[in-house]
Scaffold this active site. Sequence first.
Site, PDB file in Angstrom:
ATOM      1  CB  SER A  25     -16.168  15.024  -0.784  1.00  0.00           C
ATOM      2  OG  SER A  25     -15.953  14.517   0.495  1.00  0.00           O
ATOM      3  CB  ALA A  26     -14.827  10.291  -1.330  1.00  0.00           C
TER       4      ALA A  26
ATOM      5  N   GLY B 297     -18.950  11.301  -0.966  1.00  0.00           N
ATOM      6  CA  GLY B 297     -19.672  10.462  -0.009  1.00  0.00           C
ATOM      7  C   GLY B 297     -18.752   9.561   0.807  1.00  0.00           C
ATOM      8  N   GLY B 298     -17.531  10.038   1.063  1.00  0.00           N
ATOM      9  CA  GLY B 298     -16.627   9.311   1.954  1.00  0.00           C
ATOM     10  C   GLY B 298     -16.264   7.910   1.473  1.00  0.00           C
TER      11      GLY B 298
ATOM     12  CG  HIS C 295     -16.769  18.439   3.349  1.00  0.00           C
ATOM     13  ND1 HIS C 295     -15.518  18.600   2.781  1.00  0.00           N
ATOM     14  CD2 HIS C 295     -17.272  17.299   2.827  1.00  0.00           C
ATOM     15  CE1 HIS C 295     -15.278  17.582   1.962  1.00  0.00           C
ATOM     16  NE2 HIS C 295     -16.326  16.787   1.967  1.00  0.00           N
TER      17      HIS C 295
ATOM     18  CG  ASP D  37     -13.921  20.881   4.486  1.00  0.00           C
ATOM     19  OD1 ASP D  37     -14.019  19.995   5.356  1.00  0.00           O
ATOM     20  OD2 ASP D  37     -13.694  20.637   3.279  1.00  0.00           O
TER      21      ASP D  37
END
Length: 334
Positions: free
Chosen positions: A176-177, A99-100, A312, A282
């Site tokens: 991701s994050a 979630g960045g 992504h 991505d």
Amino acid sequence: MSVSIRIVITAFCFHLLLLLVNSSDMDPYKALHIILNHDGTLTRLQTPPQSQPSPDPNLPTPALSKDLPINKLKHTWARIYLPHKTHSKLPLIVFYHGGGFIFYSAASTYFHDFCANLANQTQSVVVSLEYRLAPEHRLPAAYEDSVEVLHWIKSSNDPWLTRHVDYSRCYLMGESAGGNIAYTAGLRAAAIVDQIKPLNIKGLILIQPFFGGTKRTPSEIRLEKDWNLPLVVTDLMWNLSLPVGANRDHEYSNPTVNGGAKVLDQIRLFGWKVGVFGCDGDQLVDRQRELLKLLEDKSVNVVGQFYTGGRHGIFIGDPSMSQKVFHLVKSFYS
Ligand SMILES: *[C@@H]1O[C@H](CO)[C@@H](O)[C@H](O)[C@H]1NC(C)=O
Ligand SMILES: *[C@@H]1O[C@H](CO)[C@@H](O)[C@H](O)[C@H]1NC(C)=O
């Protein structure tokens, strides 16, 4: 469920679809439905769907789950997943959601469903961490939480852990994050292996980990205006999560600066197995390939699994791609 509905509910930036419908504006704040307040906090106008934990063994879930506090002052907690009807001791996976660094939760349905299936299909106990988000808590806050949970696991008396976990077989995983956090947690844990005993880390599974740098990669240029994760959005995520004043060549965002972390030599000696997942659709894929190359150059025991197409978020959002992750985990176990 149609493919388009599945993308809407599972895409990392499902908010963006609304934007594309409503206007052609590429303001990343509008795209993410966030407002940056004067005090540096964020107003998040949309909350992704959440699921309650399900500790009842009579319910037909993939795995049992419950929430336990980690650090009440920091409001961190973990959702723990236990496969149904387990008798033997199982490996442990510590999971960090994506979630960045600014969105999502261990309670988000998107990650809850993945972790429950991960626990069942790989027969593992999964501890999914609710870490502190940026920009209210910029990095390294999430990294501190990512290591604090390891100390907590080691000293917790919770019976799901003490009765069912084989502490000698622990893996760190993130998407991701969360893949960035799992990597950094691994670097930090490798420097303090004696302090987290009997917890013994055997590997890292990094699913489309979020890394960056100031020099644009070919995939960032090629997919700059990608509907799923445009470059203005990832740039903003770094602006909101890195320490104030840092650029994307900070060691938190660019693992290749200064030739990579020195502790990678330890990770090689410990014989940790590392898996890196990515796909061509991505814009972050070249960063992930750079990380793979760095680990290969350091002679770390690393496996790259890269796929054509995709986007992504696909390894969490598409159940058939999640199977690729479960398969690698099982191969690490055997
Ligand atoms: C649990 O995993 C097994 C495969 O290991 C699968 O056959 C079964 O359907 C899964 N159960 C649930 C409820 O998802
Ligand atoms: C991020 O910060 C840099 C430097 O302050 C700035 O030039 C850039 O416009 C910012 N990007 C976003 C998306 O906020």
